[in-house]
Design a protein around this motif. Structure first.
Motif, short mmCIF file in Angstrom:
data_model
loop_
_atom_site.label_atom_id
_atom_site.label_comp_id
_atom_site.label_asym_id
_atom_site.label_seq_id
_atom_site.Cartn_x
_atom_site.Cartn_y
_atom_site.Cartn_z
N GLY A 39 -16.76 22.92 -0.56
CA GLY A 39 -15.52 22.27 0.16
C GLY A 39 -14.33 22.87 0.42
O GLY A 39 -13.34 22.16 1.11
N ALA A 40 -14.39 24.34 0.83
CA ALA A 40 -13.32 24.91 1.20
C ALA A 40 -13.05 24.69 2.64
O ALA A 40 -13.92 24.56 3.57
CB ALA A 40 -13.58 26.47 1.18
N ASP A 41 -11.92 24.46 3.04
CA ASP A 41 -11.35 24.16 4.58
C ASP A 41 -11.44 25.47 5.33
O ASP A 41 -11.36 25.36 6.76
CB ASP A 41 -10.14 23.34 4.23
N MET A 42 -11.11 26.45 4.77
CA MET A 42 -10.82 27.85 5.49
C MET A 42 -11.17 29.05 4.62
O MET A 42 -10.97 28.82 3.52
CB MET A 42 -9.37 28.06 6.06
N VAL A 43 -11.70 30.19 5.20
CA VAL A 43 -12.24 31.11 4.20
C VAL A 43 -11.40 32.35 4.92
O VAL A 43 -10.96 32.34 5.98
CB VAL A 43 -13.50 31.44 4.30
N ALA A 44 -11.00 33.26 3.95
CA ALA A 44 -9.94 34.33 4.30
C ALA A 44 -10.53 35.84 3.78
O ALA A 44 -10.50 35.91 2.53
CB ALA A 44 -8.60 34.07 3.56
N THR B 298 -9.78 29.94 0.72
CA THR B 298 -10.44 30.84 -0.40
C THR B 298 -10.60 32.32 -0.08
O THR B 298 -10.70 32.46 1.15
CB THR B 298 -11.93 30.31 -0.61
N ASP B 299 -10.23 33.15 -0.80
CA ASP B 299 -10.33 34.33 -0.77
C ASP B 299 -11.73 35.04 -0.73
O ASP B 299 -12.42 34.56 -1.91
CB ASP B 299 -9.29 35.27 -1.84
N VAL B 300 -12.15 35.85 0.20
CA VAL B 300 -13.57 36.13 0.18
C VAL B 300 -13.36 37.84 0.11
O VAL B 300 -13.12 38.47 1.09
CB VAL B 300 -14.25 35.85 1.48
N CYS B 301 -13.83 38.16 -1.08
CA CYS B 301 -13.79 39.58 -1.47
C CYS B 301 -14.58 39.78 -2.92
O CYS B 301 -15.02 38.73 -3.36
CB CYS B 301 -12.25 40.09 -1.70
N LEU B 302 -14.74 40.76 -3.48
CA LEU B 302 -15.74 41.09 -4.42
C LEU B 302 -14.88 41.72 -5.63
O LEU B 302 -15.17 41.69 -6.86
CB LEU B 302 -16.84 42.09 -4.18
N CYS B 303 -13.59 42.19 -5.38
CA CYS B 303 -12.87 43.06 -6.43
C CYS B 303 -12.69 42.20 -7.87
O CYS B 303 -12.71 43.00 -8.75
CB CYS B 303 -11.72 43.55 -5.94
N GLU B 304 -12.50 40.93 -7.51
CA GLU B 304 -12.25 40.16 -9.08
C GLU B 304 -13.67 40.11 -9.53
O GLU B 304 -13.48 39.75 -10.84
CB GLU B 304 -11.60 39.03 -8.68
N GLN C 33 -15.78 27.98 -6.67
CA GLN C 33 -16.55 26.89 -6.36
C GLN C 33 -16.04 25.43 -7.05
O GLN C 33 -15.78 24.69 -6.56
CB GLN C 33 -17.97 27.04 -6.33
N GLU C 34 -16.03 25.82 -8.32
CA GLU C 34 -15.55 24.46 -9.28
C GLU C 34 -14.08 24.16 -9.05
O GLU C 34 -13.79 23.13 -8.91
CB GLU C 34 -15.73 24.95 -10.70
N ALA C 35 -13.45 25.07 -8.74
CA ALA C 35 -11.85 25.02 -8.48
C ALA C 35 -11.59 24.15 -7.11
O ALA C 35 -10.91 23.43 -7.01
CB ALA C 35 -10.94 26.36 -8.23
N ILE C 36 -12.50 24.48 -6.11
CA ILE C 36 -12.46 23.75 -4.83
C ILE C 36 -12.62 22.09 -5.10
O ILE C 36 -12.24 21.07 -4.73
CB ILE C 36 -13.28 24.21 -3.86
N ARG C 37 -13.69 22.13 -5.79
CA ARG C 37 -14.19 20.61 -6.32
C ARG C 37 -13.13 20.08 -7.01
O ARG C 37 -12.77 18.81 -6.68
CB ARG C 37 -15.65 20.72 -6.93
N ALA C 38 -12.58 20.44 -7.84
CA ALA C 38 -11.68 19.91 -8.68
C ALA C 38 -10.33 19.25 -8.00
O ALA C 38 -9.89 18.33 -7.98
CB ALA C 38 -11.16 20.79 -9.71
N THR C 39 -9.91 20.28 -6.93
CA THR C 39 -9.02 20.20 -6.03
C THR C 39 -9.21 18.82 -4.94
O THR C 39 -8.24 18.07 -4.84
CB THR C 39 -8.60 21.39 -5.24
N LYS C 40 -10.45 18.80 -4.61
CA LYS C 40 -10.93 17.64 -3.65
C LYS C 40 -10.82 16.36 -4.50
O LYS C 40 -10.67 15.27 -3.68
CB LYS C 40 -12.11 18.02 -2.93
N GLU C 41 -11.15 16.53 -5.77
CA GLU C 41 -10.96 15.27 -6.49
C GLU C 41 -9.59 14.85 -6.43
O GLU C 41 -9.11 13.54 -6.68
CB GLU C 41 -11.38 15.51 -7.89
#
Length: 323
Positions: free
Chosen positions: A158-163, A117-123, A100-108
């Motif tokens: 702010g993600a534009d697409m989820v994967a 964004t990858d949607v998974c739990l393994c990490e 979430q913070e990476a998304i905001r930093a990118t949009k800045e």
């Protein structure tokens, strides 16, 4: 001596002749660049199993994003390594989670770059699995609610697409319904529709610290010998609302890419995964192959098989080469 009237070599004589009749075009427009983000500051750590790839803290990510945008790469895909893990991967859907913070930093830095964004739990889970274990097995249905929460949290940031990459049954429908209910019907889903249980993921698991602590992922990722099953997986995800479907890995599954494009005609992504990347890097380091030539040949073959877009760790290099 007999010669055919139509000599196929006539149009191969010069580079400009070859350009005129070239059937498959590889462009920077087709590339998605996967990135790894980590907590902390001043971290740009090379991944030992993936030479030339790095884990970035947010302060270092900003300059990386600017370079990616300047190269003309249209999209990035984020993987996050959280500061802490638990049984349900709660950091994956935390408002101030690493992704979430990476998304905001990118949009800045860039309003135009597409953030996937990858949607998974393994990490994010202490056990390293893509879903919630119950009685020694991954419980499909209890995982869906968490996955939809992860997707919603990422989109709110702010993600534009989820994967979704988890391979739980019904995850696309669960995410689509949740996003639509919350007013995000415009957000597309890129589904890892045919994700195989592959040996080519090894370097990624080191990079993302996502190796399972027990068992494996054969119960939810696809069995490599199966082709018809991949078509059923893709058909189901399309029916559930996927906007783009993906085949992963790419190189050992070119036949699946070809079948998927031929049978569905749907926007199709292919993931040129970490093992494919690292093998080329290792061979190139030994001077056994011409890295640039091999990379462009492989990515062109993925495109020729039917992929509309390619996720690849070579994206930065390829963007420079094509320029």
């Amino acid at each position: 001596m007999f010669y055919p009237k139509y000599r196929l070599r006539r149009l191969r004589r010069t580079e400009n002749l070859r350009r005129l009749i070239r059937e498959t075009q590889l462009s920077v427009d087709h590339l998605i660049y996967p990135l790894f983000v980590v907590p902390g500051k001043d971290r740009r750590e090379e991944i030992s199993t993936m030479p030339g790839c790095y884990r970035f803290s947010l302060d270092k990510l900003r300059s990386e994003i600017k370079e990616i945008e300047d190269l003309g790469i249209p999209a990035v895909l984020f993987f996050g390594i959280p500061s802490q893990k638990d049984e349900v991967g709660s950091e994956a859907y935390a408002d101030k989670g690493i992704i979430q913070e990476a998304i905001r930093a990118t949009k800045e830095v860039s309003s135009d770059l597409i953030v996937i964004t990858d949607v998974c739990l393994c990490e994010y889970t202490s056990h390293g699995h893509c879903g919630i274990p119950k009685n020694g097995e991954i419980d499909n249905d209890s995982t869906l609610e968490i996955l939809s929460s992860v997707a919603l949290s990422q989109v709110r940031a702010g993600a534009d697409m989820v994967a979704p990459s988890d391979m739980m049954d019904g995850r696309v429908a669960a995410i689509r319904e949740r996003l639509d209910e919350e007013g995000y019907s415009h957000i597309p889903i890129m589904s890892y529709a045919a994700k195989y249980c592959s040996g080519f993921y090894g370097p990624f698991r080191e990079a993302a610290e996502s190796a399972p602590r027990f068992g494996d992922r054969r119960s939810h990722q696809m069995d490599p010998p199966n082709s018809d099953e991949a078509m059923r997986e893709i058909a189901q995800d399309i029916e559930e609302g996927a906007d783009i479907v993906m085949v992963k890995p790419a190189l050992a599954y070119l036949d699946i890419i070809y079948r998927a494009k031929s049978e569905f005609g749907y926007p199709l992504a292919a993931y040129n995964v970490s093992g494919e990347y690292s093998m080329i890097k290792a061979a190139a380091a030994k001077n056994w192959i011409d890295e640039k030539r091999i990379v462009l040949e492989i990515l062109t073959s993925i495109k020729r098989a039917g992929a509309d877009m390619i996720l690849t760790y070579f994206a930065r290099d390829v963007a420079r080469w094509l320029a």
